[in-house]
Design a protein around this motif. Structure first.
Motif: not given
Lengths: 537, 352
Positions: A250-258
């Motif tokens: 969905g184009a949300e940035e999820i960098s922080g979790g991984f």
């Protein structure tokens, strides 16, 4: 007047269940609000607004100075939400005629004002606003805005409003920062298209259609390539000299979790793949069930323990950019060759390549698909060998061919009214299975909840049945006579400590109403337990 | 001068005037009753004798049927004194709904005012509240918490009209009580310039007709039409439709074009109340005094003692004590049914 306008928008978004109605509200916001407030409002809704937030405790102290403690306690007890209680109980002060603050003014002042002066600043704003405005302000300055507007929805509204393609908006989106002046200028045809070169920006994903029987004839090994469809989450890895980012579908940035994936992205490319929990097991890598991956989702921060317990990897299946070179116009086969070459050259940690499954005729795959019972396999992907990488769901280019679902015959136990268009229907169903009650008999235990799969006609029928067979009511929920059997299908069953039955279903939906089936003949819990992945007898 | 407590008692049926031998708004059938207004938690059927305003008596006959609105009915003209067993009875307007009154009782130099339900905002459909100084003022406290401050009704109507402009292809269904709220809402819409027909659920037709009979102009009203065929929808896009609260949860609503579910109630001030009912556009519109108005009214009548019939008596009694006024909670039974947010009960299909 922009904070009151923003408060009105927030209020309506909070109560509006329908997507189209939300889009209409957002379009109106973009069309009627001035810069920079409209961009700041947009960022606040999508969670991209970053500023130094005030602590809820400060707001509490402010209200304590202006209200009787007993009356405040009674009110808080009744309302249940601190920000709302404060917004409602805040006493109007005679003689205040300061105009309400603007959105940009609030955000700037929150950053610039010394900490010691913040309480007076916020109190002054609260004095100048009505109850709705106060609630919006408190939620905004304490960082507690939650209105259910995804970045995707906001971008769709922007595109609708400006008569642009969503893909176009997505292309430029991640290079931009609030209040998005250049974005609005471009959408209003007052400025150039913002450039996203060299920055880690999201590129719209190519999506697949479900493969149905009428489509089978067009599929063969001569024209299509097959891969396993893994039950993880789709991700895009963007790494450029200027930065790295991991995006969800969905184009949300999820960098922080991984963080471990980010660390491994020591390259310059844009890749498409599946995020999975992958564990080494002797000879190779085993993909864990989705339930394991779920432990890692929706986390802003992740502990070292978590990283060790649920080791994350990415199974790569496409390459969009190699360095700065855009490969999306190349056919699938050519991109695959580039992906393999890139992988051999780069050898990134925590990543492997999605296997291409050789086949000649679809019938061979049918056998493979039926035999695949591994926990993390959802089915097969079939991709046209000559298809370029295009945004969205392109008919006939990519297919997903899911494994046949599992099924149980369960008993309807509770029903709940739906929302929006379904608010006059009992459309959410809790169903259960039999298990021994410990006293020689049997009892029903709830195993899941489904709110799809039925036709409109079936929904009408069930709704009427529920109204005629209600035995108890709990707010919007009705308990019904235990006499209707539903055939429920689902993609997988997993162990769960959170469910009374000890089992959780993935994507349960109603396949059929089994009015022909006596309730005693519904399935037992043990039947479902036998379907739990990794526990087959 | 006798203390009001010596001649006005709280009984299981409600407030009882000892020298006059009558009840005010009794919860069960009694020989003699004075009824402040027509809402079901104040006006009960089957009393032997009922004294009330002419509008309240008409409302009772409409709601209960001719035979059940009191065996004998006596109209008390507004403001006129009626002598009964040495008690002077006078009805003065309460501003709540059409015909709603406060009951002013004088006995041996001591005065009690029983206000029933009341509000202080202007309402084109009923006479405004008239404050009367007294020794004991009996008040409701439906919205007796400082979180309840009703906004200007004109602003709420403006929000509704804005929504009608924003969603022209959807019907706007407003849940509103059949007595009072519905007519006030219609009158406010007319004041705001909405001159299109307003569509009514069958359960609202009779009382709107009654209001018109009492000279309250409501403009063009039409019953919600039947769907073209069973289960068909799509009706009344862009129109205002009024129905009793809870109608949005019944099959009746399916005939409307993708309705925006609105509710007009003071409870809509609290978001959780609106959320729980699945309301998409909450309109904060109340026929009760809000917190500030409760406090202002109790001060205005200059009573040294305030009795609280129902609602949030705890908060109001506390706030009165802070102002040096003696408050007393009466714990009347059976109150607040009409004013409390009801569970979404299905409305009888037949009434559609």
């Amino acid at each position: 007047m922009s904070l009151p306008a923003f408060a009105t928008l927030l209020e309506r978004l909070t109560f509006t269940p329908g997507r189209n109605a939300k889009l209409a509200l957002l379009r109106e916001w973009f069309a009627t609000q001035p810069d920079p407030d409209r961009g700041i409002g947009l960022a606040a809704l999508t969670g991209e607004l970053v500023f130094r937030a005030a602590k809820p405790g400060m707001v509490r102290e402010l209200v304590a100075a202006r209200s009787d403690p007993v009356l405040f306690a009674l009110s808080y007890d009744y309302v249940g939400d601190l920000a709302e209680t404060v917004a409602l109980i805040w006493p109007a002060r005679a003689g205040i005629n300061a105009p309400p603050p603007g959105l940009a003014e609030v955000v700037e002042a929150m950053e610039a004002t010394p900490k010691a002066e913040l309480p007076a600043l916020i109190a002054g704003w609260l004095d100048a606003l009505d109850a709705n405005g106060r609630l919006a302000l408190i939620k905004l300055v304490t960082g507690g805005l939650r209105v259910g507007v995804s970045a995707r929805l906001a971008k769709t509204a922007l595109a609708d409003w400006a008569g642009q393609e969503v893909a176009e908006v997505e292309e430029v989106w991640h290079g931009l920062a609030p209040p998005y002046l250049d974005l609005f200028a471009w959408l209003e045809k007052q400025g150039p298209r913002p450039s996203a070169e060299d920055r880690p920006v999201f590129r719209p994903l190519m999506l697949a259609h479900p493969l149905e029987a009428p489509d089978y004839a067009g599929i063969s090994g001569a024209t299509h390539r097959a891969e396993w469809k893994w039950d993880g989450i789709r991700v895009q890895l963007c790494a450029a000299p200027s930065g790295r980012a991991l995006f969800s579908r969905g184009a949300e940035e999820i960098s922080g979790g991984f963080p471990e994936i980010l660390e491994a992205m020591d390259f310059h490319a844009v890749l498409d793949g599946e995020l999975l929990v992958m564990r080494a097991n002797g000879e190779g890598i085993e993909v864990a069930p989705f339930a394991d991956l779920q432990q890692r989702l929706n986390r802003k921060l992740v502990s070292a323990k978590m990283q060790a317990a649920y080791p994350i990897g990415v199974r790569l299946y496409d390459i969009l950019f190699d360095g700065a070179e855009d490969l999306r116009a190349l056919p699938f086969d050519a991109r695959r060759a580039r992906l393999e070459a890139w992988f051999a050259r780069t050898r990134p940690a925590r990543m492997d390549l999605s296997e291409v499954i050789p086949f000649t005729e679809l019938t061979e795959l049918e056998l493979l698909r039926a035999g695949a019972r591994a926990a993390a396999i959802e089915g097969l992907m079939l991709k046209r060998a000559d298809s370029p990488y295009l945004a969205g769901r392109q008919k006939g280019a990519w297919w997903k061919w899911k494994r046949a679902p599992l099924g149980i015959d369960a008993v309807l136990m509770y029903a709940q009214r739906g929302h929006g268009k379904r608010s006059s229907f009992y459309s959410d169903f809790t169903f259960g299975l039999w298990r021994p009650d410990g006293e020689g008999g049997r009892e029903l235990v709830p195993v899941g909840k489904a709110y799809s799969g039925y036709t409109d006609q079936e929904l009408l029928w069930i709704d009427r049945w529920i109204r005629n067979n209600t035995t108890a009511r709990f707010g919007p929920v009705r308990e019904v006579a235990k006499s209707l059997v539903l055939e429920v299908i689902f993609d997988a069953a997993q162990r769960s400590g959170r469910h009374k039955s000890g089992v959780a279903l993935r994507f349960p939906r109603i396949a059929r109403l089994r009015t022909d089936k006596p309730v005693e003949e519904a399935d037992e819990l043990a039947t479902l337990e036998a379907l739990i992945v990794g526990e087959e007898a | 001068m006798p203390h009001p407590q010596t001649w006005m008692r709280v009984t299981p049926q409600g407030l009882y005037c000892v020298p006059g031998d009558f009840f005010i708004d009794p919860a069960r059938a009694v020989p003699r009753a004075i009824v402040t207004h027509g809402h079901a938690d104040h006006a009960r059927p089957d009393h032997d004798h009922v004294l009330a305003s002419d509008a309240t008596l008409a409302i009772m006959r409409t709601r209960m049927g001719e035979g059940r609105a009191g065996r004998t009915q006596q109209v008390a003209p507004m403001g006129e004194v009626i002598h009964h067993n040495g008690v002077d009875i006078r009805l003065v307007p309460a501003g709540h709904v059409l015909g709603s009154c406060q009951v002013v009782l004088d006995w041996q130099g001591s005065r009690i005012v029983i206000s029933g339900d009341y509000k202080r905002r202007p309402d084109p459909t009923c006479l405004p509240f008239e404050p009367v100084t007294c020794d004991v003022f009996v008040t409701e406290a439906t919205f007796g918490l400082p979180v309840f401050r009703h906004p200007d009704p004109a602003d709420e109507i403006a929000r509704l009209l804005h929504s009608l402009r924003l969603f022209p292809d959807r019907a706007h269904l407003i849940g509103a009580y059949a007595l009072g709220k519905a007519q006030r809402l219609i009158a406010l819409l007319r004041q705001a310039g909405w001159d299109r027909p307003i569509f009514l659920h069958g359960a609202l037709l009779a009382l709107c007709g009654l209001y018109e009979g009492f000279g309250v102009k409501l403009g063009p009203l039409e019953p919600v039409p039947l769907p073209q065929k069973r289960g068909a929808g799509g009706l009344l896009a862009g129109e205002v439709v009024l129905a009793p609260p809870g109608a949005e949860a019944t099959a009746w609503v399916r005939r409307l074009a993708d309705p925006v579910i609105c509710a007009a109630s003071g409870w809509m001030r609290v978001r959780q109340r609106a959320k729980a009912r699945g309301v998409e556009l909450p309109l904060i519109l109340s026929d009760h005094a809000d917190w500030d108005e409760l406090l202002a009214t109790t001060a205005e009548v200059q009573a040294p003692e305030i009795w609280v019939t129902h609602g949030r008596d705890d908060a109001l009694v506390h706030a009165l004590a802070l102002r040096g006024i003696k408050g007393r909670a009466l714990y009347l039974l059976g109150r607040g049914e009409e004013d409390e947010e009801p569970a979404a009960e299905p409305v009888a299909e037949a009434s559609a």
